[in-house]
Design an enzyme around this catalytic site. Structure first.
Site, short mmCIF file in Angstrom:
data_model
loop_
_atom_site.label_atom_id
_atom_site.label_comp_id
_atom_site.label_asym_id
_atom_site.label_seq_id
_atom_site.Cartn_x
_atom_site.Cartn_y
_atom_site.Cartn_z
N HIS A 182 -9.66 -0.85 2.26
CA HIS A 182 -10.48 -0.38 3.50
C HIS A 182 -11.76 -1.25 3.56
O HIS A 182 -13.05 -0.79 3.68
CB HIS A 182 -10.82 1.16 3.52
CG HIS A 182 -9.58 2.10 3.20
ND1 HIS A 182 -8.51 2.20 4.23
CD2 HIS A 182 -9.20 2.55 2.23
CE1 HIS A 182 -7.66 2.87 3.97
NE2 HIS A 182 -8.02 3.35 2.86
N ASP A 232 -4.22 -2.46 -3.49
CA ASP A 232 -5.52 -1.95 -3.65
C ASP A 232 -5.50 -0.88 -4.70
O ASP A 232 -6.38 -0.07 -4.79
CB ASP A 232 -6.00 -1.47 -2.28
CG ASP A 232 -5.04 -0.48 -1.79
OD1 ASP A 232 -4.12 0.10 -2.20
OD2 ASP A 232 -5.25 -0.13 -0.45
N GLU A 263 2.34 3.77 -4.31
CA GLU A 263 1.76 2.35 -4.40
C GLU A 263 2.83 1.60 -5.30
O GLU A 263 3.27 0.45 -4.96
CB GLU A 263 0.47 2.43 -5.36
CG GLU A 263 -0.45 3.25 -4.45
CD GLU A 263 -1.51 2.17 -3.46
OE1 GLU A 263 -0.81 1.08 -3.34
OE2 GLU A 263 -2.32 2.47 -2.98
N ASP A 323 1.01 -1.17 0.15
CA ASP A 323 0.08 0.04 0.08
C ASP A 323 0.77 1.23 -0.02
O ASP A 323 2.08 1.13 0.48
CB ASP A 323 -0.91 0.03 1.21
CG ASP A 323 -2.10 1.10 0.88
OD1 ASP A 323 -2.34 1.47 -0.03
OD2 ASP A 323 -2.85 1.34 1.98
N GLY A 324 0.30 2.44 -0.40
CA GLY A 324 1.15 3.62 -0.42
C GLY A 324 0.21 4.75 -0.39
O GLY A 324 -1.22 4.33 -0.99
N ASP A 331 -1.93 -0.44 5.01
CA ASP A 331 -2.03 0.91 5.01
C ASP A 331 -1.95 1.79 6.19
O ASP A 331 -1.21 2.87 6.15
CB ASP A 331 -3.80 1.03 4.92
CG ASP A 331 -4.31 2.43 5.14
OD1 ASP A 331 -4.10 3.26 4.00
OD2 ASP A 331 -4.91 2.97 6.09
#
Length: 156
Positions: free
Chosen positions: A129, A75, A53, A15-16, A139
């Site tokens: 999420h 994501d 990301e 994640d980023g 995250d």
């Protein structure tokens, strides 16, 4: 590609993000191999969500020391679609998009391509999420990395 053993299976969650975008950002990658979890994080003061990301994926793949079967969860539809759908056309068009413009973040796409070469990768998109524990953890780590970077920058 060399023959891969079942024991060389690695699961990666990345994640980023930035706040604001563009602005200060953080990235995170969680690598799971034979029950061992390794967490990688980092950040940049001036960046974008997409760059963070991509950096998470590049750093995770670069951390692998031998050819592996990888399931990489992200994501980011930008990362997933870029690597699985758009990449071939970009390379064929000498890193130009469908509109003829230079591909954004080409440096990071090239890093990912180079780091991915020795591996067999299953790129999987997961809704952010949505309650996937390792996506939520990635995250959280990316946010912490950004916050730590800002705290350090304020003390300089």
């Amino acid at each position: 590609m060399s023959t891969l053993m079942a024991s060389e299976h690695v699961e990666i969650w990345t994640d980023g993000g930035c706040k604001p975008n563009p602005g200060p950002g953080g990235w995170a990658a969680i690598l799971i191999y034979k029950g061992t979890i390794k967490e990688l994080t980092g950040g940049e003061l001036e960046t974008t969500n997409n760059r963070m990301e991509l950096t998470a994926a590049a750093e995770a793949l670069e951390a692998l020391t031998r050819p592996c079967k990888v399931v990489l969860h992200t994501d980011s539809e930008y990362l997933k679609n870029g690597i699985t759908r758009w990449m071939t056309g970009w390379v064929r068009k000498n890193w130009r998009s469908s509109t003829g413009d230079p591909v954004k973040n080409m440096d990071l796409w090239r890093r990912i391509l180079d780091a991915a070469k020795p591996h067999e990768i299953d790129w999987r998109w997961v809704r952010g999420h949505s309650g996937a524990p390792l996506n939520e953890r990635a995250d959280e780590l990316a946010t912490q990395a950004r916050d730590e970077l800002l705290k350090t920058a304020k003390t300089l």
